[in-house]
Design an enzyme around this catalytic site. Structure first.
Site, mmCIF file in Angstrom:
data_model
loop_
_atom_site.group_PDB
_atom_site.id
_atom_site.type_symbol
_atom_site.label_atom_id
_atom_site.label_comp_id
_atom_site.label_asym_id
_atom_site.label_seq_id
_atom_site.Cartn_x
_atom_site.Cartn_y
_atom_site.Cartn_z
ATOM 1 N N ASP A 42 0.868 -1.332 -0.092
ATOM 2 C CA ASP A 42 -0.136 0.106 0.062
ATOM 3 C C ASP A 42 0.828 1.207 0.088
ATOM 4 O O ASP A 42 0.608 2.193 -0.825
ATOM 5 C CB ASP A 42 -0.747 -0.041 1.177
ATOM 6 N N ASP A 74 -2.785 -2.496 -9.331
ATOM 7 C CA ASP A 74 -1.481 -1.854 -9.367
ATOM 8 C C ASP A 74 -1.512 -1.296 -10.693
ATOM 9 O O ASP A 74 -0.467 -0.780 -11.174
ATOM 10 C CB ASP A 74 -0.439 -2.802 -9.196
#
Length: 334
Positions: free
Chosen positions: A220, A247
């Site tokens: 994260d 992503d």
């Protein structure tokens, strides 16, 4: 000149005389209650003529018949103007003032008030009504201000929630929905005025390995850093950085061609190398919208697909590179 001065001064003198002598009497009488006014009118219309008739009956009884005939004729002649005067004297003046007040209130002027004397213990009924109307206007004005404040707060909350629905919570960039809305608007503008619209599509290579090796918190943090890098390398309020999902990130570059887009992509690529974790890298695909006869809806969908395919081509070539989608010149990977 002297005559002109005297002519001009007469109205002023008359007004001063009225204000000094007559207006106090009028205001004093106007302040009486309706009951008092009715009593005075009854005295003037009934009692006084009766007293006059009694006086004639004692002094000149032969003229009594003439007196009553004249009184009757006078009453019939003066009935209409007298009734209008009585009605205006008793209620119509106040009612017209109340009507003007209500019309202003109806028109949205909630600050209108009656100019009233200082309140005393016992007041005539019309003054009580006017004071109540003043209070009602005050309450309406206060509630309107409260309502406007609440509506403004609601509008801000609605805008904030609407913006939150278009934002990615982790990075603060536009989410997929927000990107699609911006792409529809910017695509239509670019299609209408032949303005360049270019998309960068970014894919974080080996991101799963970062999560598996360093944990999801590190993953994260890496995504947050990538979002900050993208935002720092594009124009705020003009370009549209977004997180497509997982992503995958991207940027809509407004008014920029492939050459400029490639420079932006290289800056992002270099900045990412300073914050990357493990063996992660970036695969960046670049495509520019081409205007066709299919319309801007199809052209914007094609732009997204071309940029996605270009990023996939960069990933297949080993990642950590930029791939330009150039249909007229063939693919180019750097």
């Amino acid at each position: 000149m002297a005559e002109t001065s005297m002519t001009v001064d007469k109205p002023g003198a008359a007004i001063r005389l009225y204000d000094a002598l007559i207006r106090p009497v009028v205001d004093f009488v106007y302040g009486w209650s309706i009951t008092t006014k009715v009593r005075l009118l009854l005295i003037a219309l009934v009692v006084l003529p009766s007293i006059g008739g009694l006086i004639l009956l004692e002094s000149r009884p032969n003229d009594l018949q003439t007196y009553f005939i004249v009184a009757l004729i006078g009453t019939l002649v003066l009935l209409a103007p007298l009734s209008n005067f009585i009605a205006d004297y008793l209620v119509m003046r106040d009612l017209r003032e109340v009507e003007r007040f209500c019309l202003k209130l109806k028109g949205g002027n909630y600050h209108v008030t009656f100019d009233l004397p200082q309140q005393v213990d016992e007041e005539r009924d019309i003054l009580v009504l006017k004071r109540n109307l003043n209070w009602m206007a005050h309450v309406i004005s206060r509630r309107e201000m409260q309502l406007e404040t609440e509506l403004a707060k609601t509008h801000k909350d609605r805008e904030r929630f609407a913006d939150m629905s278009l934002r990615d919570q982790l990075t603060g960039l536009y989410n997929r929905r927000g990107m699609e809305e911006c792409l529809a608007v910017l695509g239509h503008e670019a299609w209408a005025v032949d303005r360049p619209l270019t998309m960068l599509f970014l894919d974080a290579d080996k991101f799963k390995e970062v999560n598996d090796t360093y944990g999801h918190q590190a993953g994260d943090e890496l995504l947050q850093n990538l979002g900050a890098i993208i935002r720092a390398n594009v124009r705020e309020g003009i370009d549209v950085p977004f997180r497509y999902g997982g992503d995958e990130f991207g940027v809509l570059l407004v008014g920029n061609d492939l050459e400029h887009a490639e420079r932006v992509a290289r800056r992002i690529l270099r900045a990412y190398e300073a914050v990357r974790i493990g063996q992660s890298s970036l695969s960046i695909g670049i495509a520019m919208m081409t205007k066709t006869e299919d319309g801007y809806h199809q052209d914007t969908r094609r732009l997204l697909s071309d940029a996605d395919q270009a990023a996939y081509a960069a990933k297949r070539a080993g990642g950590n590179r930029v791939h330009l989608h150039t249909p007229t010149e063939g693919p180019k990977t750097t």
